[in-house]
Motif scaffolding. Structure first.
Motif, PDB file in Angstrom:
ATOM      1  N   LEU A  63       8.552  46.264  32.555  1.00 28.01           N
ATOM      2  CA  LEU A  63       7.813  46.465  31.303  1.00 28.01           C
ATOM      3  C   LEU A  63       6.545  45.616  31.272  1.00 28.01           C
ATOM      4  N   ASP A  64       6.607  44.441  31.901  1.00 27.11           N
ATOM      5  CA  ASP A  64       5.418  43.567  31.982  1.00 27.11           C
ATOM      6  C   ASP A  64       4.537  43.898  33.186  1.00 27.11           C
ATOM      7  N   LYS A  65       4.858  45.019  33.846  1.00 28.27           N
ATOM      8  CA  LYS A  65       4.086  45.467  35.032  1.00 28.27           C
ATOM      9  C   LYS A  65       4.131  44.446  36.178  1.00 28.27           C
ATOM     10  N   GLN A  66       5.210  43.701  36.250  1.00 30.35           N
ATOM     11  CA  GLN A  66       5.343  42.705  37.324  1.00 30.35           C
ATOM     12  C   GLN A  66       6.077  43.272  38.538  1.00 30.35           C
ATOM     13  N   THR A  67       6.690  44.444  38.379  1.00 30.47           N
ATOM     14  CA  THR A  67       7.541  44.978  39.447  1.00 30.47           C
ATOM     15  C   THR A  67       7.062  46.360  39.852  1.00 30.47           C
ATOM     16  N   ASP A  68       7.180  46.647  41.113  1.00 30.08           N
ATOM     17  CA  ASP A  68       6.865  47.971  41.615  1.00 30.08           C
ATOM     18  C   ASP A  68       7.968  48.949  41.166  1.00 30.08           C
ATOM     19  N   PRO A  69       7.590  50.120  40.595  1.00 28.17           N
ATOM     20  CA  PRO A  69       8.592  51.047  40.056  1.00 28.17           C
ATOM     21  C   PRO A  69       9.656  51.479  41.074  1.00 28.17           C
ATOM     22  N   GLU A  70       9.246  51.647  42.326  1.00 35.44           N
ATOM     23  CA  GLU A  70      10.237  52.079  43.326  1.00 35.44           C
ATOM     24  C   GLU A  70      11.297  51.017  43.560  1.00 35.44           C
ATOM     25  N   ARG A  71      10.828  49.780  43.613  1.00 31.08           N
ATOM     26  CA  ARG A  71      11.759  48.666  43.804  1.00 31.08           C
ATOM     27  C   ARG A  71      12.671  48.535  42.578  1.00 31.08           C
ATOM     28  N   PHE A  72      12.089  48.704  41.396  1.00 33.77           N
ATOM     29  CA  PHE A  72      12.894  48.639  40.175  1.00 33.77           C
ATOM     30  C   PHE A  72      13.968  49.720  40.194  1.00 33.77           C
ATOM     31  N   ALA A  73      13.560  50.953  40.546  1.00 31.47           N
ATOM     32  CA  ALA A  73      14.514  52.069  40.533  1.00 31.47           C
ATOM     33  C   ALA A  73      15.678  51.799  41.490  1.00 31.47           C
ATOM     34  N   ALA A  74      15.358  51.267  42.669  1.00 30.47           N
ATOM     35  CA  ALA A  74      16.412  50.997  43.656  1.00 30.47           C
ATOM     36  C   ALA A  74      17.378  49.936  43.132  1.00 30.47           C
ATOM     37  N   ARG A  75      16.819  48.892  42.544  1.00 33.81           N
ATOM     38  CA  ARG A  75      17.679  47.806  42.044  1.00 33.81           C
ATOM     39  C   ARG A  75      18.479  48.249  40.814  1.00 33.81           C
ATOM     40  N   LEU A  76      17.859  49.069  39.962  1.00 36.96           N
ATOM     41  CA  LEU A  76      18.571  49.562  38.778  1.00 36.96           C
ATOM     42  C   LEU A  76      19.792  50.381  39.208  1.00 36.96           C
ATOM     43  N   GLY A  77      19.574  51.252  40.208  1.00 37.45           N
ATOM     44  CA  GLY A  77      20.702  52.054  40.706  1.00 37.45           C
ATOM     45  C   GLY A  77      21.782  51.160  41.297  1.00 37.45           C
ATOM     46  N   HIS A  78      21.358  50.217  42.129  1.00 33.55           N
ATOM     47  CA  HIS A  78      22.315  49.370  42.848  1.00 33.55           C
ATOM     48  C   HIS A  78      23.097  48.450  41.906  1.00 33.55           C
ATOM     49  N   TYR A  79      22.362  47.631  41.136  1.00 36.91           N
ATOM     50  CA  TYR A  79      23.041  46.644  40.286  1.00 36.91           C
ATOM     51  C   TYR A  79      23.715  47.307  39.076  1.00 36.91           C
ATOM     52  N   GLY A  80      23.104  48.397  38.595  1.00 36.84           N
ATOM     53  CA  GLY A  80      23.717  49.125  37.479  1.00 36.84           C
ATOM     54  C   GLY A  80      25.072  49.690  37.887  1.00 36.84           C
ATOM     55  N   ASN A  81      25.116  50.352  39.054  1.00 34.97           N
ATOM     56  CA  ASN A  81      26.392  50.896  39.551  1.00 34.97           C
ATOM     57  C   ASN A  81      27.418  49.798  39.759  1.00 34.97           C
ATOM     58  N   GLN A  82      26.944  48.683  40.308  1.00 34.65           N
ATOM     59  CA  GLN A  82      27.862  47.583  40.593  1.00 34.65           C
ATOM     60  C   GLN A  82      28.474  47.042  39.293  1.00 34.65           C
ATOM     61  N   LEU A  83      27.619  46.814  38.305  1.00 35.55           N
ATOM     62  CA  LEU A  83      28.115  46.260  37.032  1.00 35.55           C
ATOM     63  C   LEU A  83      29.076  47.240  36.351  1.00 35.55           C
ATOM     64  N   ILE A  84      28.654  48.493  36.257  1.00 33.82           N
ATOM     65  CA  ILE A  84      29.442  49.473  35.500  1.00 33.82           C
ATOM     66  C   ILE A  84      30.765  49.774  36.206  1.00 33.82           C
ATOM     67  N   GLY A  85      30.686  49.999  37.522  1.00 27.99           N
ATOM     68  CA  GLY A  85      31.913  50.311  38.275  1.00 27.99           C
ATOM     69  C   GLY A  85      32.901  49.150  38.247  1.00 27.99           C
ATOM     70  N   ASN A  86      32.404  47.940  38.505  1.00 23.94           N
ATOM     71  CA  ASN A  86      33.306  46.786  38.556  1.00 23.94           C
ATOM     72  C   ASN A  86      33.875  46.448  37.186  1.00 23.94           C
ATOM     73  N   LEU A  87      33.076  46.618  36.137  1.00 24.82           N
ATOM     74  CA  LEU A  87      33.597  46.317  34.798  1.00 24.82           C
ATOM     75  C   LEU A  87      34.675  47.316  34.384  1.00 24.82           C
ATOM     76  N   HIS A  88      34.473  48.593  34.715  1.00 27.79           N
ATOM     77  CA  HIS A  88      35.514  49.573  34.383  1.00 27.79           C
ATOM     78  C   HIS A  88      36.820  49.229  35.095  1.00 27.79           C
ATOM     79  N   GLY A  89      36.707  48.878  36.362  1.00 26.25           N
ATOM     80  CA  GLY A  89      37.912  48.515  37.119  1.00 26.25           C
ATOM     81  C   GLY A  89      38.585  47.275  36.544  1.00 26.25           C
ATOM     82  N   HIS A  90      37.790  46.289  36.222  1.00 28.03           N
ATOM     83  CA  HIS A  90      38.280  45.011  35.690  1.00 28.03           C
ATOM     84  C   HIS A  90      39.004  45.235  34.353  1.00 28.03           C
ATOM     85  N   HIS A  91      38.384  45.992  33.472  1.00 25.60           N
ATOM     86  CA  HIS A  91      38.990  46.229  32.154  1.00 25.60           C
ATOM     87  C   HIS A  91      40.256  47.065  32.259  1.00 25.60           C
ATOM     88  N   GLY A  92      40.239  48.047  33.148  1.00 24.31           N
ATOM     89  CA  GLY A  92      41.435  48.871  33.331  1.00 24.31           C
ATOM     90  C   GLY A  92      42.608  48.023  33.781  1.00 24.31           C
TER      91      GLY A  92
END
Ligand SMILES: [Fe+2]
Ligand SMILES: [Fe+2]
Length: 188
Positions: A63-92
């Motif tokens: 949002l502050d234009k500090q990051t390249d969009p492609e790099r952001f997209a890759a990290r969003l996919g990677h860390y987002g999946n990791q957080l969501i998948g692991n939290l679902h497993g943990h809570h279950g």
């Protein structure tokens, strides 16, 4: 809305602190019943906090234009999946295996465990919001990068809501659960 609601509570409710008074946080690391399995469980919590921080900081960065969009997209996919998948497993696992074990060991904390389970239900909603907005962003970033940008404020709000939720839920969960484990010498 009760004082158990995660959006209004200011820590573990008093009536659930029965054992926390005898086993304060400072005393956990040196306690002989602070088993490796318990330490690993708390390390998982630490990882969730970290992942939420990364996602929030990354979103602020783009949002502050500090990051390249492609790099952001890759990290969003990677860390987002990791957080969501692991939290679902943990809570279950907590809902179906861990909390019943604690309940069987000590029936004084039923309401506390129910409170934590209803936190998990609320968390599912927050994770679904992030999944929906992040997927929309990732799709649009191929089709129309300008439109993708419009999704960023919602993604920032999602990551901040998840971060706030985790701060409260994980602290209260540890304050309720670790004293039960230490008192009854569980998971050793
Ligand atoms: Fe939990
Ligand atoms: Fe947990």
């Amino acid at each position: 809305m009760t004082h158990y609601d995660i959006n209004v509570r200011q820590g573990l409710p008093q009536d659930m602190q029965l054992l926390l008074r005898d086993y304060p946080r400072d005393a956990w690391p040196g306690h002989p019943n602070f088993a490796r399995a318990t330490q690993n469980w708390m390390r998982a919590h630490q990882m969730f906090r970290k992942l939420a921080e990364i996602l929030e900081a990354d979103t602020k960065g783009i949002l502050d234009k500090q990051t390249d969009p492609e790099r952001f997209a890759a990290r969003l996919g990677h860390y987002g999946n990791q957080l969501i998948g692991n939290l679902h497993g943990h809570h279950g696992w907590e809902d179906h295996s861990f909390f019943p074990e604690l309940q069987a060991a000590d029936d004084r904390f039923e309401r506390g465990l129910e409170m934590l389970e209803s936190d998990h239900v609320e968390m599912d909603g927050l994770l679904d919001n992030l999944t929906r907005n992040a997927n929309r962003y990732l799709k649009l970033s191929d089709l129309s990068p300008k439109d993708a940008e419009n999704e960023l404020p919602a993604i920032l709000a999602n990551t901040q809501a998840i971060g706030r939720f985790l701060t409260r839920h994980l602290a209260d969960e540890e304050d309720l659960v670790v004293p039960i484990i230490l008192h009854h010498k569980l998971r050793g």
